[in-house]
Every structure is written in C-alpha cells, then in structure tokens.
Design a protein around this motif. Structure first.
Motif, PDB file in Angstrom:
ATOM      1  N   GLY A   1       0.800  -1.212   0.041  1.00 45.10           N
ATOM      2  CA  GLY A   1      -0.127  -0.020   0.153  1.00 45.10           C
ATOM      3  C   GLY A   1       0.764   1.413   0.050  1.00 45.10           C
ATOM      4  O   GLY A   1       0.177   2.458  -0.032  1.00 45.10           O
ATOM      5  N   SER A   2       2.136   0.975  -0.004  1.00 43.33           N
ATOM      6  CA  SER A   2       3.137   2.448  -0.042  1.00 43.33           C
ATOM      7  C   SER A   2       2.820   3.084  -1.283  1.00 43.33           C
ATOM      8  O   SER A   2       2.859   2.339  -2.238  1.00 43.33           O
ATOM      9  CB  SER A   2       4.655   1.924   0.587  1.00 43.33           C
ATOM     10  OG  SER A   2       4.501   1.765   1.657  1.00 43.33           O
ATOM     11  N   ARG A   3       3.014   4.198  -1.377  1.00 42.09           N
ATOM     12  CA  ARG A   3       2.914   4.984  -2.632  1.00 42.09           C
ATOM     13  C   ARG A   3       4.458   4.884  -3.268  1.00 42.09           C
ATOM     14  O   ARG A   3       5.370   5.117  -2.771  1.00 42.09           O
ATOM     15  CB  ARG A   3       2.775   6.423  -2.591  1.00 42.09           C
ATOM     16  CG  ARG A   3       1.354   6.680  -2.042  1.00 42.09           C
ATOM     17  CD  ARG A   3       0.807   8.268  -1.843  1.00 42.09           C
ATOM     18  NE  ARG A   3       2.076   9.079  -1.203  1.00 42.09           N
ATOM     19  CZ  ARG A   3       1.890  10.325  -1.238  1.00 42.09           C
ATOM     20  NH1 ARG A   3       1.105  10.972  -1.776  1.00 42.09           N
ATOM     21  NH2 ARG A   3       2.904  10.974  -0.496  1.00 42.09           N
ATOM     22  N   LEU A   4       4.311   4.378  -4.721  1.00 40.78           N
ATOM     23  CA  LEU A   4       5.404   4.499  -5.194  1.00 40.78           C
ATOM     24  C   LEU A   4       5.730   5.549  -6.481  1.00 40.78           C
ATOM     25  O   LEU A   4       6.967   6.044  -6.314  1.00 40.78           O
ATOM     26  CB  LEU A   4       5.837   3.087  -6.146  1.00 40.78           C
ATOM     27  CG  LEU A   4       5.555   2.072  -5.413  1.00 40.78           C
ATOM     28  CD1 LEU A   4       5.313   0.670  -6.357  1.00 40.78           C
ATOM     29  CD2 LEU A   4       6.666   1.634  -4.346  1.00 40.78           C
TER      30      LEU A   4
ATOM     31  N   LYS B   1      -4.444  12.200 -11.972  1.00 39.70           N
ATOM     32  CA  LYS B   1      -3.160  11.532 -11.244  1.00 39.70           C
ATOM     33  C   LYS B   1      -3.454  10.314 -10.681  1.00 39.70           C
ATOM     34  O   LYS B   1      -4.463  10.187  -9.680  1.00 39.70           O
ATOM     35  CB  LYS B   1      -2.738  12.674 -10.656  1.00 39.70           C
ATOM     36  CG  LYS B   1      -2.244  13.993 -11.341  1.00 39.70           C
ATOM     37  CD  LYS B   1      -1.931  14.761 -10.391  1.00 39.70           C
ATOM     38  CE  LYS B   1      -1.370  16.221 -11.053  1.00 39.70           C
ATOM     39  NZ  LYS B   1      -0.684  17.070 -10.593  1.00 39.70           N
ATOM     40  N   ASN B   2      -2.839   9.069 -10.999  1.00 44.76           N
ATOM     41  CA  ASN B   2      -3.084   7.641 -10.311  1.00 44.76           C
ATOM     42  C   ASN B   2      -2.006   7.427  -9.665  1.00 44.76           C
ATOM     43  O   ASN B   2      -0.905   7.505 -10.037  1.00 44.76           O
ATOM     44  CB  ASN B   2      -3.422   6.658 -11.554  1.00 44.76           C
ATOM     45  CG  ASN B   2      -4.571   7.075 -12.597  1.00 44.76           C
ATOM     46  OD1 ASN B   2      -5.560   6.930 -12.224  1.00 44.76           O
ATOM     47  ND2 ASN B   2      -4.079   7.458 -13.621  1.00 44.76           N
ATOM     48  N   VAL B   3      -2.293   7.171  -8.346  1.00 47.71           N
ATOM     49  CA  VAL B   3      -1.208   6.761  -7.200  1.00 47.71           C
ATOM     50  C   VAL B   3      -0.849   5.307  -7.296  1.00 47.71           C
ATOM     51  O   VAL B   3      -1.681   4.548  -7.524  1.00 47.71           O
ATOM     52  CB  VAL B   3      -1.525   7.265  -5.962  1.00 47.71           C
ATOM     53  CG1 VAL B   3      -0.302   6.691  -5.152  1.00 47.71           C
ATOM     54  CG2 VAL B   3      -1.775   8.663  -5.783  1.00 47.71           C
ATOM     55  N   ILE B   4       0.326   4.849  -7.779  1.00 48.58           N
ATOM     56  CA  ILE B   4       0.779   3.634  -8.140  1.00 48.58           C
ATOM     57  C   ILE B   4       1.151   2.983  -6.681  1.00 48.58           C
ATOM     58  O   ILE B   4       2.265   3.740  -6.057  1.00 48.58           O
ATOM     59  CB  ILE B   4       2.003   3.305  -9.094  1.00 48.58           C
ATOM     60  CG1 ILE B   4       1.392   4.013 -10.433  1.00 48.58           C
ATOM     61  CG2 ILE B   4       2.324   1.957  -9.112  1.00 48.58           C
ATOM     62  CD1 ILE B   4       0.090   3.454 -11.203  1.00 48.58           C
ATOM     63  N   ILE B   5       0.609   2.081  -6.212  1.00 48.40           N
ATOM     64  CA  ILE B   5       1.064   1.626  -4.726  1.00 48.40           C
ATOM     65  C   ILE B   5       1.725   0.321  -4.777  1.00 48.40           C
ATOM     66  O   ILE B   5       1.649  -0.476  -5.879  1.00 48.40           O
ATOM     67  CB  ILE B   5      -0.100   1.519  -4.022  1.00 48.40           C
ATOM     68  CG1 ILE B   5      -1.239   0.579  -4.578  1.00 48.40           C
ATOM     69  CG2 ILE B   5      -0.834   2.926  -3.608  1.00 48.40           C
ATOM     70  CD1 ILE B   5      -2.352   0.506  -3.394  1.00 48.40           C
TER      71      ILE B   5
END
Length: 106
Positions: free
Chosen positions: A62-65, A74-78
C-alpha cells in the motif's frame, strides 16, 4: 488431441478429424506468462509526475511508489506487497506505454 502443422491445426474428437486453418494472428501471438507481482507495471499509457521511492528503500503493501498522470487524472501507483525497491525504471517527466515496468521489487 490437437496437432499443429504447416498452416493448419487438426483436432480429433470421437474418431472424427477436423482440420482448421491458422491465421497470422494465431501463429504470431506471444505465449502466456503468469503475472509477476514484484514487477509493478503501468496499467495505461501516461506521464510520470512524481516518484516517492529510491532504490534500496523498504516498502510496505500500500506504500506510494509514484504518480502516473493519464487522461488528466493523477493515479497513485502503490506497492502490491512488502519488499525492497530493486530498480526504478522511470523518472519524473517520462512518458510510459501500457504495461511498462515502472518499479521492480525484491
């Protein structure tokens, strides 16, 4: 039983033989390979807006990469799982295609 030979496939069902023509799309397709969860890929083409990790960083599920901007969103890749960042294949401003490996985890 299915047999392949020069341009056609032969299928035998209950002592009946069926002959089917193969097309280029069928003969040139890539073989199936299972998805590797340690390879974080882009799900659509876009631009890299921000990278939150560095090589060697420990990440938890679940950490943001990174942030992938696609179609003005804007898509947060986790991170899909716990691990360590082995390699980062992108930097801010890069344009990436669909299924591009963004981050490799160990």
């Amino acid at each position: 039983m299915k047999k392949k030979s020069k341009g056609y496939s032969r299928l035998v069902v209950d002592d009946a033989t069926y002959k089917t023509q193969l097309n280029k799309m069928h003969t040139n397709r890539k073989p199936y390979s299972p998805i590797d969860p340690k390879m974080v890929r882009s799900f659509m083409p876009g631009n890299i807006q921000e990278v939150f990790v560095a090589e060697g960083d420990a990440v938890e599920e679940g950490s943001r990469l990174c942030i992938l901007e696609a179609m003005k969103m804007k898509n947060v890749i986790i991170a899909p799982d716990n691990g360590t960042v082995k390699k980062i294949n992108v930097k801010v401003g890069d344009k990436v295609p669909k299924h591009f490996i963004l981050v490799e985890l160990e």
